[in-house]
Design an enzyme around this catalytic site. Structure first.
Site, PDB file in Angstrom:
ATOM      1  N   TYR A  72     -13.350 -11.577  16.006  1.00  0.00           N
ATOM      2  CA  TYR A  72     -11.903 -11.615  15.766  1.00  0.00           C
ATOM      3  C   TYR A  72     -11.562 -12.729  14.773  1.00  0.00           C
ATOM      4  O   TYR A  72     -10.740 -12.550  13.871  1.00  0.00           O
ATOM      5  CB  TYR A  72     -11.167 -11.852  17.090  1.00  0.00           C
ATOM      6  CG  TYR A  72      -9.668 -11.643  16.985  1.00  0.00           C
ATOM      7  CD1 TYR A  72      -9.102 -10.425  17.338  1.00  0.00           C
ATOM      8  CD2 TYR A  72      -8.836 -12.658  16.516  1.00  0.00           C
ATOM      9  CE1 TYR A  72      -7.740 -10.222  17.237  1.00  0.00           C
ATOM     10  CE2 TYR A  72      -7.468 -12.455  16.400  1.00  0.00           C
ATOM     11  CZ  TYR A  72      -6.920 -11.244  16.763  1.00  0.00           C
ATOM     12  OH  TYR A  72      -5.574 -11.046  16.651  1.00  0.00           O
ATOM     13  N   PHE A 129       4.391   0.473  -9.324  1.00  0.00           N
ATOM     14  CA  PHE A 129       3.886   1.631  -8.586  1.00  0.00           C
ATOM     15  C   PHE A 129       4.911   2.025  -7.512  1.00  0.00           C
ATOM     16  O   PHE A 129       5.715   1.204  -7.091  1.00  0.00           O
ATOM     17  CB  PHE A 129       2.520   1.319  -7.963  1.00  0.00           C
ATOM     18  CG  PHE A 129       1.951   2.514  -7.268  1.00  0.00           C
ATOM     19  CD1 PHE A 129       1.608   3.651  -7.984  1.00  0.00           C
ATOM     20  CD2 PHE A 129       1.791   2.533  -5.889  1.00  0.00           C
ATOM     21  CE1 PHE A 129       1.110   4.777  -7.340  1.00  0.00           C
ATOM     22  CE2 PHE A 129       1.296   3.658  -5.237  1.00  0.00           C
ATOM     23  CZ  PHE A 129       0.955   4.780  -5.961  1.00  0.00           C
ATOM     24  N   ASP A 130       4.859   3.283  -7.055  1.00  0.00           N
ATOM     25  CA  ASP A 130       5.924   3.758  -6.160  1.00  0.00           C
ATOM     26  C   ASP A 130       6.010   3.000  -4.834  1.00  0.00           C
ATOM     27  O   ASP A 130       7.103   2.760  -4.330  1.00  0.00           O
ATOM     28  CB  ASP A 130       5.851   5.278  -5.930  1.00  0.00           C
ATOM     29  CG  ASP A 130       4.528   5.751  -5.390  1.00  0.00           C
ATOM     30  OD1 ASP A 130       3.528   5.058  -5.606  1.00  0.00           O
ATOM     31  OD2 ASP A 130       4.486   6.823  -4.758  1.00  0.00           O
ATOM     32  N   ASP A 220      -0.323  -6.809  -9.624  1.00  0.00           N
ATOM     33  CA  ASP A 220      -0.750  -5.692  -8.796  1.00  0.00           C
ATOM     34  C   ASP A 220      -2.081  -5.266  -9.399  1.00  0.00           C
ATOM     35  O   ASP A 220      -2.136  -4.648 -10.467  1.00  0.00           O
ATOM     36  CB  ASP A 220       0.296  -4.577  -8.861  1.00  0.00           C
ATOM     37  CG  ASP A 220      -0.166  -3.319  -8.140  1.00  0.00           C
ATOM     38  OD1 ASP A 220      -1.372  -3.205  -7.839  1.00  0.00           O
ATOM     39  OD2 ASP A 220       0.678  -2.442  -7.900  1.00  0.00           O
ATOM     40  N   ALA A 222      -4.800  -3.382  -8.465  1.00  0.00           N
ATOM     41  CA  ALA A 222      -5.602  -2.259  -7.964  1.00  0.00           C
ATOM     42  C   ALA A 222      -6.717  -1.859  -8.939  1.00  0.00           C
ATOM     43  O   ALA A 222      -7.832  -1.565  -8.532  1.00  0.00           O
ATOM     44  CB  ALA A 222      -4.691  -1.068  -7.684  1.00  0.00           C
ATOM     45  N   LYS A 263      -9.265   1.110  -4.811  1.00  0.00           N
ATOM     46  CA  LYS A 263      -9.517   1.488  -6.206  1.00  0.00           C
ATOM     47  C   LYS A 263     -10.696   0.662  -6.728  1.00  0.00           C
ATOM     48  O   LYS A 263     -11.848   0.993  -6.449  1.00  0.00           O
ATOM     49  CB  LYS A 263      -8.263   1.255  -7.061  1.00  0.00           C
ATOM     50  CG  LYS A 263      -7.184   2.310  -6.864  1.00  0.00           C
ATOM     51  CD  LYS A 263      -6.292   2.014  -5.727  1.00  0.00           C
ATOM     52  CE  LYS A 263      -5.061   2.868  -5.663  1.00  0.00           C
ATOM     53  NZ  LYS A 263      -4.300   2.625  -4.437  1.00  0.00           N
ATOM     54  N   HIS A 455       7.898  12.301  -2.062  1.00  0.00           N
ATOM     55  CA  HIS A 455       6.889  13.207  -2.617  1.00  0.00           C
ATOM     56  C   HIS A 455       5.745  13.487  -1.645  1.00  0.00           C
ATOM     57  O   HIS A 455       5.112  14.528  -1.710  1.00  0.00           O
ATOM     58  CB  HIS A 455       6.345  12.678  -3.945  1.00  0.00           C
ATOM     59  CG  HIS A 455       5.611  11.388  -3.835  1.00  0.00           C
ATOM     60  ND1 HIS A 455       6.243  10.212  -3.527  1.00  0.00           N
ATOM     61  CD2 HIS A 455       4.305  11.089  -3.961  1.00  0.00           C
ATOM     62  CE1 HIS A 455       5.346   9.240  -3.476  1.00  0.00           C
ATOM     63  NE2 HIS A 455       4.169   9.748  -3.734  1.00  0.00           N
TER      64      HIS A 455
HETATM   65  N1  F0G Z   1      -0.490  -0.436  -6.715  1.00  0.00           N
HETATM   66  C1  F0G Z   1      -0.972   0.515  -7.502  1.00  0.00           C
HETATM   67  C2  F0G Z   1      -1.016   0.313  -8.977  1.00  0.00           C
HETATM   68  C3  F0G Z   1      -1.431   1.711  -6.939  1.00  0.00           C
HETATM   69  O1  F0G Z   1      -1.885   2.663  -7.739  1.00  0.00           O
HETATM   70  C4  F0G Z   1      -1.385   1.865  -5.534  1.00  0.00           C
HETATM   71  C5  F0G Z   1      -1.839   3.083  -4.897  1.00  0.00           C
HETATM   72  C6  F0G Z   1      -0.887   0.812  -4.761  1.00  0.00           C
HETATM   73  C7  F0G Z   1      -0.443  -0.327  -5.379  1.00  0.00           C
HETATM   74  C8  F0G Z   1      -0.795   0.914  -3.264  1.00  0.00           C
HETATM   75  O2  F0G Z   1      -2.049   0.807  -2.699  1.00  0.00           O
HETATM   76  O3  F0G Z   1      -2.495   3.010  -1.611  1.00  0.00           O
HETATM   77  O4  F0G Z   1      -3.796   0.969  -1.021  1.00  0.00           O
HETATM   78  O5  F0G Z   1      -1.453   1.187  -0.320  1.00  0.00           O
HETATM   79  N2  F0G Z   1      -2.087   4.139  -5.507  1.00  0.00           N
HETATM   80  C9  F0G Z   1      -2.640   5.351  -4.964  1.00  0.00           C
HETATM   81  C10 F0G Z   1      -2.686   6.359  -6.044  1.00  0.00           C
HETATM   82  C11 F0G Z   1      -2.004   5.826  -3.720  1.00  0.00           C
HETATM   83  O6  F0G Z   1      -2.982   7.526  -5.740  1.00  0.00           O
HETATM   84  O7  F0G Z   1      -2.465   6.029  -7.205  1.00  0.00           O
HETATM   85  P1  F0G Z   1      -2.451   1.541  -1.347  1.00  0.00           P
END
Ligand code: F0G
Length: 464
Positions: A72, A129-130, A220, A222, A263, A455
C-alpha cells in the site's frame, strides 16, 4: 540505397481477429445506435478507435509486471517509476493516477478549485483535449484555444500545427487578472487538431510569456515522445540531438505535467501528474488521496507502475519512434494516394480524414464525420472515431451546437499492435467508401445525449 525502417521488435504472442460480413455489421451498428463506442470489440476487425491503452507491451514490461510490489505504501514499483520520471522528464514530485483525466481532475481541483470555483476563470492552451476541457468546464471555468490559425486548414503544410499563437495567448493573459488564470495548458502533441506537434521554440516562447504574467505552465504530455520525435525531424538545430535530450529540454520549460500513460507510456492503464514545486505537489496530493489513492500508488497497481517505468523508457527510443510514426505516415500516404484528403502533415498517432471533403453532401447538422465513421465500419469492420460536432459538444452557456472548424474521422493507430498489411486493408476500405461517397447524402440525428462529453454515449438514428 537507404534502408527503410523496420519494427525494432518481433511478435511473441498474437491475438486472433475475426472478419465479419457486411450483413452482420449492418445489424451490429444499428444495435449500437450508430455509436461506434457501443460496439463490442469482437465485432471490429481493425480497431483504430484509439491509441489509448491499446498498445502492446514488451517482454521487459511483462517481466516488470511479475516484479510488481503491491504494498500500500512505499512500493518498490513506485520508486522505479519515480526514478524514471526524474531521470527522463526532470520532475521530482509526482502522483500516480488511474489515467490522464484523473490527473486533470486532481490537478484542477488544486489549481482551479472544486464545485463552481472556476466561474470567471480561464485556462488558455492549444486545442485542449475533450476531457481536459470537460474538467475545466465542469468547474465553470473556460478553456480558451490559442492554437495557430494554420491548424484549422487540413491542407496547409506547417511543421508544427500544435503551436500556440503567441498574440492570442498574450491577449488572454492581458485581458484577465492573474487570479483568474490558474494555469496555461500546453498539449503535446495536440490530439484534437490532428496529432500535431509543438515546436521547441514555441514551447520556449509560451513558457517565457507565462512566466512574464506569473501563470504556471503545465503540459498535457500524453504523446510527449512523439512530439520530441517531430522536433528532431523538423526543427532546425535538433536533428543531431537524441530523443531523451529533446524530451528533457521540452519539460525544462514546464512547471508541471499531466500524463495519460496509456499513450506514450505504452501501458494499458495509468496516468500521473508531476510537479517541480513541492508545495503544489502537497496541495494536489490531498485531492489525489481522496479521489485516486495514497501518494505511492494513486490509481495504479504496483505492477502497472513497474511496466510504466519501462514503457516510458521504450517510448523515448529513436528506433521505436521511427517505426511508430512511420507506420502512421504509411497509412497517410496510402490514403493520399487514393485521393482522400487527410490532415497534413500526418500526425504522430493518427491520420485524420477530412470528412467535410469526403462527404460534402451530408449536412453538417447530420454529423459528417460520424457518418463517415459508420460507413467505414459498415464497409470493412474498421473502427475510427469522430472528432467533430459530436465531440465538440454544445455550448455550456447557450446549449447551442458548436460546429468546429474541422470535421474529422480519426484513425488512431495503437502502438506496436498492427502491421502495415492492416494499414493496406484500412486504406482500401476507405477508398471503397470514397468511391460511393456521392451517394451518401444523409447522416444521423440524435436520439439521446448526455449533458457533457456526449460523444461516448450518444444514441443516433438515420436522418432520412
Ligand atoms: N490528454 C490527451 C491529449 C488525450 O489524448 C487524452 C486521451 C487525455 C488527455 C485523457 O487521458 O484517456 O487516460 O483519461 N485521449 C484518448 C484518445 C481517450 O482516444 O485520444 P485518459
Amino acid at each position: 540505397m537507404d534502408l527503410p525502417y523496420a519494427e525494432p521488435y518481433r511478435n511473441k504472442t498474437i491475438e486472433p481477429l475475426r472478419r465479419s460480413t457486411r450483413y452482420e455489421r449492418d445489424a451490429w451498428i444499428a444495435e449500437a445506435k450508430y455509436n461506434l463506442f457501443n460496439l463490442r470489440s469482437e465485432y471490429v476487425f481493425v480497431d483504430l478507435l484509439t491509441d489509448s491503452g491499446t498498445g502492446a507491451m514488451s517482454s521487459a514490461q511483462w517481466a516488470e509486471m511479475m516484479l510488481g510490489d503491491e504494498s500500500y505504501a512505499g512500493a518498490t514499483s513506485y520508486y522505479k517509476l519515480k526514478e524514471t520520471i526524474e531521470d527522463l522528464l526532470g520532475f521530482t514530485y509526482f502522483l500516480p493516477t488511474h489515467q490522464g483525466r484523473a490527473a486533470e481532475n486532481v490537478l484542477f481541483s488544486a489549481l482551479i478549485g472544486v464545485g463552481d470555483a472556476g466561474a470567471g476563470k480561464v485556462v488558455p492552451g492549444n486545442s485542449h483535449f475533450d476531457t481536459t476541457k470537460g474538467h475545466i468546464e465542469f468547474r465553470k471555468a473556460c478553456a480558451i484555444d490559442c492554437t495557430i490559425d494554420e491548424a484549422f486548414d487540413t491542407q496547409v503544410e506547417h511543421p508544427f500545427k500544435g503551436n500556440v499563437d503567441l498574440e492570442k495567448l498574450e491577449s488572454v493573459l492581458k485581458a484577465y487578472p492573474r487570479e483568474s488564470i490558474p494555469l496555461c495548458m500546453l498539449t503535446i502533441t495536440c490530439n484534437s487538431s490532428g496529432g500535431q506537434p509543438v515546436s521547441m521554440e514555441n514551447i520556449k516562447d509560451v513558457s517565457a510569456l507565462c512566466k512574464r504574467y506569473g501563470v504556471p505552465l503545465f503540459f498535457d504530455s500524453a504523446r510527449f515522445a512523439e512530439n520530441a520525435y517531430f522536433i528532431k525531424k523538423r526543427e532546425p538545430g535538433y536533428e543531431d540531438k537524441d530523443i531523451r535530450t529533446i524530451v528533457w529540454e521540452m519539460f525544462s520549460y514546464a512547471d508541471g505535467m499531466t500524463m495519460s500513460s496509456k499513450k506514450d507510456g505504452i501501458v494499458n492503464i495509468g496516468g500521473f501528474v508531476a510537479f517541480k514545486d513541492p508545495e503544489l505537489w502537497r496541495k494536489t496530493s490531498t485531492f489525489n488521496i481522496m479521489f485516486e489513492g495514497f501518494n505511492t500508488y494513486g490509481g495504479m497497481a504496483g505492477r502497472d507502475m513497474g511496466a510504466l517505468s519501462v514503457g516510458l523508457r521504450e517510448a523515448t527510443e529513436f528506433d521505436y519512434l521511427e517505426s511508430r510514426v512511420g507506420q502512421v505516415a504509411y497509412l497517410g500516404r496510402l490514403l493520399t494516394g487514393y485521393g482522400i484528403d487527410v490532415q497534413r502533415p500526418y500526425g504522430g498517432h493518427a491520420i485524420f480524414v477530412d470528412a467535410k471533403r469526403m462527404l460534402p453532401a451530408v449536412p453538417k447538422e447530420e454529423f459528417q464525420a460520424q457518418t463517415l465513421g459508420v460507413e467505414l465500419y459498415r464497409e470493412a469492420g474498421v473502427r475510427g472515431v469522430e472528432i467533430g460536432t459530436l465531440l465538440a459538444d454544445r455550448d455550456p452557456e447557450t446549449g447551442m451546437e458548436r460546429y468546429p472548424a474541422l470535421e474529422l474521422l480519426r484513425l488512431a493507430i495503437p502502438r506496436r499492435t498492427y502491421t502495415n498489411a492492416h494499414m493496406d486493408y484500412v486504406a482500401a476500405a476507405l477508398a471503397n467508401v470514397k468511391e460511393r461517397a456521392s451517394a451518401i447524402t444523409r447522416g444521423y440525428r440524435i436520439v439521446y445525449e448526455a449533458p457533457i462529453m456526449r460523444h461516448f454515449t450518444v444514441e443516433l438514428e438515420p436522418a432520412d
